[in-house]
Enzyme design. Structure first.
Site, short mmCIF file in Angstrom:
data_model
loop_
_atom_site.label_atom_id
_atom_site.label_comp_id
_atom_site.label_asym_id
_atom_site.label_seq_id
_atom_site.Cartn_x
_atom_site.Cartn_y
_atom_site.Cartn_z
CG ASP A 180 -2.08 0.93 1.10
OD1 ASP A 180 -2.36 1.40 -0.03
OD2 ASP A 180 -2.71 1.22 2.13
N GLY A 181 0.33 2.33 -0.56
CA GLY A 181 0.99 3.64 -0.48
C GLY A 181 1.55 4.14 -1.80
CG LEU A 206 9.17 -16.89 -3.67
CD1 LEU A 206 8.95 -17.00 -2.17
CD2 LEU A 206 9.57 -15.46 -4.03
CG HIS A 229 -0.40 2.34 -9.24
ND1 HIS A 229 -0.61 1.94 -7.95
CD2 HIS A 229 -1.48 3.12 -9.56
CE1 HIS A 229 -1.77 2.43 -7.51
NE2 HIS A 229 -2.30 3.16 -8.46
NE ARG A 240 -4.42 6.99 -7.01
CZ ARG A 240 -4.28 6.65 -5.73
NH1 ARG A 240 -4.05 7.56 -4.81
NH2 ARG A 240 -4.36 5.39 -5.37
NE ARG A 259 -2.79 -1.49 4.54
CZ ARG A 259 -4.05 -1.54 4.17
NH1 ARG A 259 -4.85 -2.44 4.68
NH2 ARG A 259 -4.54 -0.69 3.28
CD GLU A 292 -13.38 -5.10 -1.52
OE1 GLU A 292 -12.18 -5.43 -1.59
OE2 GLU A 292 -14.30 -5.90 -1.28
CB SER A 323 -8.63 -5.20 -3.18
OG SER A 323 -9.27 -3.97 -3.43
CB SER A 357 -7.71 -3.51 2.95
OG SER A 357 -7.45 -2.29 3.60
N GLY A 372 -0.03 5.55 -4.29
CA GLY A 372 -0.64 6.84 -4.62
C GLY A 372 -0.01 7.97 -3.83
C1 IPE Z 1 -5.40 -2.67 -0.23
O1 IPE Z 1 -5.08 -1.33 -0.38
C2 IPE Z 1 -5.37 -3.36 -1.56
C3 IPE Z 1 -4.07 -3.51 -2.17
C4 IPE Z 1 -2.93 -3.15 -1.65
C5 IPE Z 1 -4.07 -4.13 -3.47
P1 IPE Z 1 -6.21 -0.22 -0.53
O2 IPE Z 1 -5.51 1.08 -0.67
O3 IPE Z 1 -7.15 -0.59 -1.61
O4 IPE Z 1 -6.98 -0.32 0.87
P2 IPE Z 1 -7.82 0.75 1.64
O5 IPE Z 1 -8.85 1.29 0.69
O6 IPE Z 1 -6.89 1.81 2.12
O7 IPE Z 1 -8.42 -0.01 2.79
C1 IPE Z 2 -1.58 0.29 -3.40
O1 IPE Z 2 -1.37 1.66 -3.44
C2 IPE Z 2 -1.80 -0.29 -4.79
C3 IPE Z 2 -3.19 -0.70 -5.06
C4 IPE Z 2 -4.16 -0.67 -4.21
C5 IPE Z 2 -3.48 -1.14 -6.41
P1 IPE Z 2 -2.58 2.70 -3.40
O2 IPE Z 2 -2.97 3.01 -4.78
O3 IPE Z 2 -3.66 2.19 -2.52
O4 IPE Z 2 -1.85 3.94 -2.73
P2 IPE Z 2 -2.48 4.95 -1.66
O5 IPE Z 2 -3.01 4.13 -0.54
O6 IPE Z 2 -3.55 5.70 -2.38
O7 IPE Z 2 -1.32 5.79 -1.25
MG MG Z 3 -4.09 2.42 -0.57
#
Ligand code: IPE
Ligand code: IPE
Ligand code: MG
Length: 237
Positions: A17-18, A128, A34, A30, A185, A64, A62, A193, A20
């Protein structure tokens, strides 16, 4: 007393995560985050290989995440396809076996095709096992598991009185893999999540404020070291 566990987890799962926020901090779109995130996967896979970790599950998209703007979803799908195309030979060389979990048929046709090709090309590798969670949702997985189990009941293959934890586990996407020992995480969020809801019941959790594109081999090693210091009791003494 609880038995001391071995210092190296056999299965590590990561909520990457992170991306963005990483891009936002730099005034970038964004998708740049990625792209950098996809690069960070390489170091992590290498680190797992060095530690002789057997399974690495990466939460890449995900169920979602389809709710995000269409442009971001499309860019992510393009990135996934490119990642698979470019990295499969490297995986083959490094003895990495690729697998995937989730509602894979939700993915664009070109992605599915490349995914199955990459899985096939790495199927005989013995190092792996890298499992990508794609269009993955923990609740959906449990629902799919229940449906699969009920089909077996309807066919008369199993008696409903026989259903137990072990049997149900065999109807999940993860039926071929052990439960994760360590969940990492990134980006500091203290939530699951909808990731591996069933499988994480006794997994050790490690949350780091680092954003995923900044997560390197040293960070993986730090997480594994911390894991080695944990006492796992599974409810016993
Ligand atoms: C969880 O991250 C899904 C992935 C890392 C693929 P999200 O950014 O989608 O989760 P929330 O919305 O912060 O819970
Ligand atoms: C995780 O990074 C990648 C995916 C969920 C695909 P995010 O896109 O959720 O990045 P933030 O949480 O917005 O920083
Ligand atoms: Mg995120």
């Amino acid at each position: 007393m609880a038995a001391p566990h071995k210092a190296i987890p056999s299965h590590v799962a990561i909520i990457m995560d992170g991306n963005g926020r990483w891009a936002k901090e730099r005034g970038l779109p964004r998708i740049k985050g990625h792209e950098e995130g996809a690069k960070a996967v390489k170091a992590c896979v290498e680190g797992c290989g060095e530690l002789k970790i057997e399974f690495l599950t990466l939460y890449a998209f995900s169920a979602e995440n389809w709710r995000r703007p269409k442009s971001e979803v499309l860019a992510l799908m393009g990135l996934l396809e490119r990642f698979l195309k470019e990295k499969t030979s490297e995986m083959a060389e490094n003895n990495v076996r690729l697998q995937a979990i989730g509602r894979l048929t939700d993915l664009p046709a070109a992605c599915q095709k490349q995914l199955h090709k990459s899985i096939e090309q790495t199927a005989k590798n013995k190092g792996l096992t890298l499992i990508l969670a794609l269009s993955y949702g923990g609740r959906l997985e449990i629902i799919d598991g229940i449906k699969s189990l009920l089909r077996e009941v309807d066919l008369g293959h199993i008696d409903r009185a026989m259903i137990d934890v072990e049997m149900f586990s065999k109807h999940l996407y993860t039926r071929y893999y052990p439960d994760p020992d360590l969940l990492i995480r990134t980006s500091g969020e203290m939530r699951i999540s909808n990731f591996l809801l069933w499988q994480l019941s006794y997994t050790e959790m490690y949350v780091t404020p680092k954003l995923w594109p900044d997560f390197g081999k040293e960070d993986l090693f730090a997480a594994v070291e911390e894991f080695g210091r944990r006492q796992r009791r599974y409810g016993a003494l």
